[in-house]
Design an enzyme around this catalytic site. Structure first.
Site, PDB file in Angstrom:
ATOM      1  N   GLU A  81      15.599  42.036 -45.064  1.00 12.29           N
ATOM      2  CA  GLU A  81      16.541  41.881 -43.952  1.00 12.29           C
ATOM      3  C   GLU A  81      17.806  41.148 -44.365  1.00 12.29           C
ATOM      4  O   GLU A  81      18.696  40.930 -43.540  1.00 12.29           O
ATOM      5  CB  GLU A  81      15.874  41.151 -42.789  1.00 12.29           C
ATOM      6  CG  GLU A  81      14.722  41.931 -42.158  1.00 12.29           C
ATOM      7  CD  GLU A  81      15.149  43.313 -41.701  1.00 12.29           C
ATOM      8  OE1 GLU A  81      16.236  43.438 -41.103  1.00 12.29           O
ATOM      9  OE2 GLU A  81      14.413  44.276 -41.957  1.00 12.29           O
TER      10      GLU A  81
ATOM     11  N   ARG B 248      22.391  37.094 -43.265  1.00 16.26           N
ATOM     12  CA  ARG B 248      23.610  37.853 -43.511  1.00 16.26           C
ATOM     13  C   ARG B 248      24.696  36.989 -44.154  1.00 16.26           C
ATOM     14  O   ARG B 248      25.057  35.927 -43.620  1.00 16.26           O
ATOM     15  CB  ARG B 248      24.134  38.431 -42.193  1.00 16.26           C
ATOM     16  CG  ARG B 248      25.276  39.416 -42.384  1.00 16.26           C
ATOM     17  CD  ARG B 248      25.726  39.978 -41.060  1.00 16.26           C
ATOM     18  NE  ARG B 248      26.570  39.030 -40.326  1.00 16.26           N
ATOM     19  CZ  ARG B 248      26.600  38.939 -39.009  1.00 16.26           C
ATOM     20  NH1 ARG B 248      25.800  39.676 -38.274  1.00 16.26           N
ATOM     21  NH2 ARG B 248      27.410  38.091 -38.417  1.00 16.26           N
TER      22      ARG B 248
ATOM     23  N   ASN C 228      19.064  18.412 -29.888  1.00 17.20           N
ATOM     24  CA  ASN C 228      18.203  17.441 -29.225  1.00 17.20           C
ATOM     25  C   ASN C 228      17.327  18.169 -28.210  1.00 17.20           C
ATOM     26  O   ASN C 228      17.829  18.838 -27.298  1.00 17.20           O
ATOM     27  CB  ASN C 228      19.045  16.364 -28.538  1.00 17.20           C
ATOM     28  CG  ASN C 228      18.215  15.233 -27.981  1.00 17.20           C
ATOM     29  OD1 ASN C 228      17.387  15.431 -27.102  1.00 17.20           O
ATOM     30  ND2 ASN C 228      18.453  14.030 -28.478  1.00 17.20           N
TER      31      ASN C 228
ATOM     32  N   GLU D 214      17.798  35.849 -46.895  1.00 19.34           N
ATOM     33  CA  GLU D 214      17.036  36.587 -45.891  1.00 19.34           C
ATOM     34  C   GLU D 214      17.874  36.835 -44.641  1.00 19.34           C
ATOM     35  O   GLU D 214      17.414  37.459 -43.691  1.00 19.34           O
ATOM     36  CB  GLU D 214      15.770  35.814 -45.521  1.00 19.34           C
ATOM     37  CG  GLU D 214      14.828  35.622 -46.696  1.00 19.34           C
ATOM     38  CD  GLU D 214      13.594  34.834 -46.313  1.00 19.34           C
ATOM     39  OE1 GLU D 214      12.592  35.460 -45.936  1.00 19.34           O
ATOM     40  OE2 GLU D 214      13.636  33.584 -46.387  1.00 19.34           O
TER      41      GLU D 214
END
Length: 314
Positions: free
Chosen positions: A173, A191, A290, A189
């Protein structure tokens, strides 16, 4: 102009019946000016017409000034080859206006075909087992260059013009655009967009996205330092320095409001808030969200960042 700012190569140019130059393959581009007595004998034997694709293959010798914009299709292809042969780094070659010199091509297992010709020749191409693999201006990297010491799980996801340093692994991918890539052993893994560079020992997690200038990210060219982790499904529109982490699923852009929880509190007890652009390129930062307030926080980290699995990148 120094010799180091010139690249030359002898190659094979594919020309369609209407005169459109579809591509040019340069097996061994080199730094410097083209010699007067360049030996093209190995290429001469491969030149000639290919009636299956309705094209003619011709030997060409091209030299380019890396600081000048592309002038023609073969010129543009030599620039892409220079990047993928690691003769230049991303953003070190002028690619202004390159799209105008790259025709849209029907890419097949037998080589490029003019899109109009492919529609006409489809029956005989199919009988010969020649299938359409893509319709695009850029071909697959591995159809022109096989980078040394690199693993690419799905060749269709890496374009010619990608700069992949030895030790790089591009998983199924992962995607690497032209004028982008890695500067050392890296796990990809996600782009890597046009103009983006990733430093040695860094990990681009599954589904992660790095904003490039082609996708509307503005003029800033994003870079990632060494030993940095961009978590799964995370994304950035700012640069990351060395030993940084962006937690999974978090997208940080130049305009993101980021709390600095480790800084001294303000007079009202709150923490300083800065824009993502103010932290661009800094080393040793953990970007996280958070879980109670939902605010993006930037926490200073000590020591080195991620360590890649050496067995995967040997």
């Amino acid at each position: 102009m120094t010799e180091q700012r010139w690249i030359w190569g002898a190659g094979l140019a594919t020309t369609a019946a209407d005169g459109t130059v579809l591509d040019t393959w340069f097996p061994s581009p080199a730094v410097g000016r083209a010699p007067q007595d360049a030996d093209t004998s190995a290429l001469d034997a491969q030149a000639g017409p290919d009636e299956r694709r309705d094209v003619t293959v011709e030997v060409v010798i091209v030299e380019i000034d890396l600081d000048a914009p592309p002038q023609a299709t073969s010129d543009a292809y030599l620039r892409l080859h220079a990047l993928s042969h690691l003769l230049v780094l991303p953003n070190e070659v002028n690619l202004a206006g390159i799209f105008a010199h790259l025709p849209n091509v029907a890419w097949t297992g037998a080589g490029p075909v003019h899109p109009d010709a492919f529609a006409r020749l489809r029956p005989q191409l199919q009988r010969a087992g020649i299938q359409l693999q893509g319709l695009d201006k850029f071909p697959r990297l591995t159809d022109y260059v096989v980078p040394a010491g690199v693993r690419i799980a799905d060749a269709s996801r890496v374009r010619l013009g990608a700069h992949l340093a030895p030790g790089t692994t591009v998983m199924h991918e992962g995607f690497v655009n032209f004028n982008a890539g890695t500067l050392g052993a890296s796990m990809v893994e996600g782009r890597i967009s046009q103009g983006v560079t990733v430093g040695d020992g860094s990990d681009i997690g599954g589904g992660a996205s790095i904003m490039g200038t082609l996708s509307g990210g503005g003029a800033h060219r994003v870079s990632i330092g060494s030993r940095t982790l961009l978590g799964a499904n995370a994304g950035i529109g700012i640069s990351l320095g060395d030993d940084c982490i962006v937690e999974a699923g978090l997208y940080v852009t130049a305009g993101s409001k980021i709390v600095l929880p480790n800084e001294s509190p303000l007079h009202d007890g709150s923490r300083p808030i800065v824009k993502g652009a103010q932290l661009s390129g800094q080393n040793g930062i953990l970007f996280r969200r958070n879980s109670l307030s939902g605010a993006i926080e930037a926490v200073r980290r000590e020591g080195v960042g991620v360590t890649l699995n050496e067995a995967l990148h040997a």
